[in-house]
Scaffold this motif. Structure first.
Motif, PDB file in Angstrom:
ATOM      1  N   ALA A  69       0.830  -1.208   0.000  1.00 49.42           N
ATOM      2  CA  ALA A  69       0.000   0.000   0.000  1.00 49.42           C
ATOM      3  C   ALA A  69       0.865   1.260   0.000  1.00 49.42           C
ATOM      4  N   ILE A  70       1.956   1.244   0.753  1.00 49.34           N
ATOM      5  CA  ILE A  70       2.856   2.402   0.793  1.00 49.34           C
ATOM      6  C   ILE A  70       3.491   2.637  -0.575  1.00 49.34           C
ATOM      7  N   THR A  71       3.918   1.551  -1.238  1.00 43.61           N
ATOM      8  CA  THR A  71       4.507   1.719  -2.573  1.00 43.61           C
ATOM      9  C   THR A  71       3.460   2.203  -3.574  1.00 43.61           C
ATOM     10  N   ASP A  72       2.225   1.736  -3.428  1.00 44.36           N
ATOM     11  CA  ASP A  72       1.147   2.199  -4.320  1.00 44.36           C
ATOM     12  C   ASP A  72       0.900   3.691  -4.142  1.00 44.36           C
ATOM     13  N   ILE A  73       0.849   4.141  -2.883  1.00 50.31           N
ATOM     14  CA  ILE A  73       0.638   5.564  -2.617  1.00 50.31           C
ATOM     15  C   ILE A  73       1.797   6.384  -3.175  1.00 50.31           C
ATOM     16  N   GLY A  74       3.021   5.912  -2.937  1.00 47.71           N
ATOM     17  CA  GLY A  74       4.194   6.631  -3.423  1.00 47.71           C
ATOM     18  C   GLY A  74       4.245   6.715  -4.932  1.00 47.71           C
ATOM     19  N   MET A  75       3.890   5.602  -5.612  1.00 42.88           N
ATOM     20  CA  MET A  75       3.959   5.580  -7.066  1.00 42.88           C
ATOM     21  C   MET A  75       2.966   6.556  -7.691  1.00 42.88           C
ATOM     22  N   SER A  76       1.719   6.501  -7.248  1.00 37.66           N
ATOM     23  CA  SER A  76       0.705   7.377  -7.848  1.00 37.66           C
ATOM     24  C   SER A  76       0.927   8.839  -7.468  1.00 37.66           C
ATOM     25  N   THR A  77       1.346   9.082  -6.229  1.00 38.86           N
ATOM     26  CA  THR A  77       1.529  10.457  -5.773  1.00 38.86           C
ATOM     27  C   THR A  77       2.728  11.123  -6.437  1.00 38.86           C
ATOM     28  N   MET A 112      10.927  -1.249  -5.594  1.00 42.59           N
ATOM     29  CA  MET A 112      10.561  -1.683  -4.253  1.00 42.59           C
ATOM     30  C   MET A 112       9.262  -2.485  -4.282  1.00 42.59           C
ATOM     31  N   GLN A 113       8.316  -2.063  -5.090  1.00 45.18           N
ATOM     32  CA  GLN A 113       7.050  -2.790  -5.190  1.00 45.18           C
ATOM     33  C   GLN A 113       7.273  -4.207  -5.711  1.00 45.18           C
ATOM     34  N   SER A 114       8.161  -4.342  -6.670  1.00 45.57           N
ATOM     35  CA  SER A 114       8.471  -5.665  -7.203  1.00 45.57           C
ATOM     36  C   SER A 114       9.056  -6.556  -6.116  1.00 45.57           C
ATOM     37  N   ALA A 115       9.911  -5.988  -5.259  1.00 49.65           N
ATOM     38  CA  ALA A 115      10.485  -6.754  -4.156  1.00 49.65           C
ATOM     39  C   ALA A 115       9.405  -7.216  -3.181  1.00 49.65           C
ATOM     40  N   VAL A 116       8.420  -6.360  -2.940  1.00 41.43           N
ATOM     41  CA  VAL A 116       7.315  -6.724  -2.048  1.00 41.43           C
ATOM     42  C   VAL A 116       6.517  -7.885  -2.642  1.00 41.43           C
ATOM     43  N   LEU A 117       6.272  -7.859  -3.946  1.00 39.94           N
ATOM     44  CA  LEU A 117       5.526  -8.942  -4.597  1.00 39.94           C
ATOM     45  C   LEU A 117       6.289 -10.263  -4.522  1.00 39.94           C
ATOM     46  N   TYR A 282      -0.059   2.308 -15.577  1.00 40.53           N
ATOM     47  CA  TYR A 282       0.854   1.610 -14.671  1.00 40.53           C
ATOM     48  C   TYR A 282       0.902   2.262 -13.293  1.00 40.53           C
ATOM     49  N   VAL A 283       0.762   3.579 -13.236  1.00 40.06           N
ATOM     50  CA  VAL A 283       0.825   4.263 -11.934  1.00 40.06           C
ATOM     51  C   VAL A 283      -0.566   4.563 -11.375  1.00 40.06           C
TER      52      VAL A 283
END
Length: 312
Positions: A69-77, A112-117, A282-283
């Motif tokens: 969720a943090i990476t999602d927020i960071g990516m879109s923002t 970072m998101q890829s690492a989380v996945l 993508y974002v």
């Protein structure tokens, strides 16, 4: 931080065009952009709030969901607010330092998101193949350690990108035909040799996407092998159902990323508007869909969210 070798009236800024050729439709395009962004923020902040408040959810799986969720927020923002400023107010200028920062932050969060996945795939592997040792193998502290390692990997891989951009001459071309500063989008407007940028971009894509997808495929190969050894069909279905949420999230995250990457580097015949739309999907799409997927598919999380919704 060094600046680009740009020769125009204001060498400290670039111009982000938005979506070239569709300037008259920018106001209409901004509507889904804004809606997707707001839905994504609400969904991801809700997940963070619920998991943070509920002690029963302080488990490795839910900590990984929070990291996603943090990476999602960071990516879109890192992208959408500036894109909306372009669409609504025609604020197309972006400083060199701002452009470099956006390149670094966007790509770092993506890695970072890829690492989380990948970690989520490993979490499912341990839960299904070694359930008795799950609590000792994957502790909250270990998840935090894996997160720090993933962040360090992302920073080390992406840091050369803005540094490589600073060595490029931009002559009098300072217009970026995009809604945000993406590494190759910036490099392509240079009047110099961008071979190193192309090569390094492909290396990072191969190391991150190729390596991470290989690890995920290996995890699921071991999961399927373990499940097939179980004689009960009901147990088969129960074990595989625990993986469907992660598979859905992977599809929403990797599919737009791979399409955007392929069209950017090999789709010379594809209209630039198509590429820019893919790059923005993508974002926008994964941050919007991921909390919905986890909210719908994870019963314990869904129940906690429902409890907080009823309170309000």
């Amino acid at each position: 931080m060094p600046v680009f070798n740009v020769t125009h009236s204001d060498p400290s800024t670039f111009i982000l065009m938005g979506i070239p050729g569709l300037e008259s439709a920018h106001i209409w395009i901004s509507i889904p952009f804004c809606m997707f962004y707001i839905i994504g923020l609400i969904g991801n902040f809700t997940l963070l709030l619920v998991v943070g408040k509920e002690q029963t959810l302080h488990k490795p799986m839910y900590l990984l969901i929070c990291m996603l969720a943090i990476t999602d927020i960071g990516m879109s923002t890192s992208v959408v607010p500036k894109a909306l400023c372009i669409f609504w107010f025609h604020w197309q200028d972006i400083t060199v330092c701002g452009c470099l920062t956006q390149v670094f932050f966007l790509h770092t969060v993506s890695v970072m998101q890829s690492a989380v996945l990948v970690t989520m795939a490993f979490d499912r592997y341990v839960a299904i193949c070694n359930p008795l040792r799950y609590s000792t193998i994957l502790t909250n502290a270990r998840i935090a350690e894996i997160g720090v390692v993933g962040l360090i990997r992302a920073v080390l891989l992406i840091l050369p990108m803005p540094l490589l951009l600073t060595r490029l001459p931009f002559c009098e071309n300072y217009i970026i035909p995009h809604t945000y500063c993406e590494h190759m989008a910036v490099a392509k407007i240079s009047c110099g040799d961008i071979t190193i940028n192309r090569t390094y971009g492909m290396i990072v894509a191969f190391v991150v996407t190729g390596f991470d997808l290989t690890l995920i495929a290996l995890s699921y190969g071991l999961i399927i092998t373990a499940v097939l050894r179980i004689s009960s069909r009901k147990t088969h279905q129960k074990a595989l159902n625990t993986c469907t949420t992660h598979i859905c999230v992977m599809l929403t995250s990797y599919t737009p990323c791979l399409f955007s990457y392929m069209t950017h580097r090999f789709g010379q015949g594809i209209a630039p508007q198509v590429h820019i739309f893919l790059a923005n999907l993508y974002v926008l799409v994964p941050p919007m869909l991921n909390p919905i997927i986890y909210g719908v598919k994870t019963k314990e999380l869904r129940d906690k969210v429902g409890k907080y919704a009823c309170r309000t």
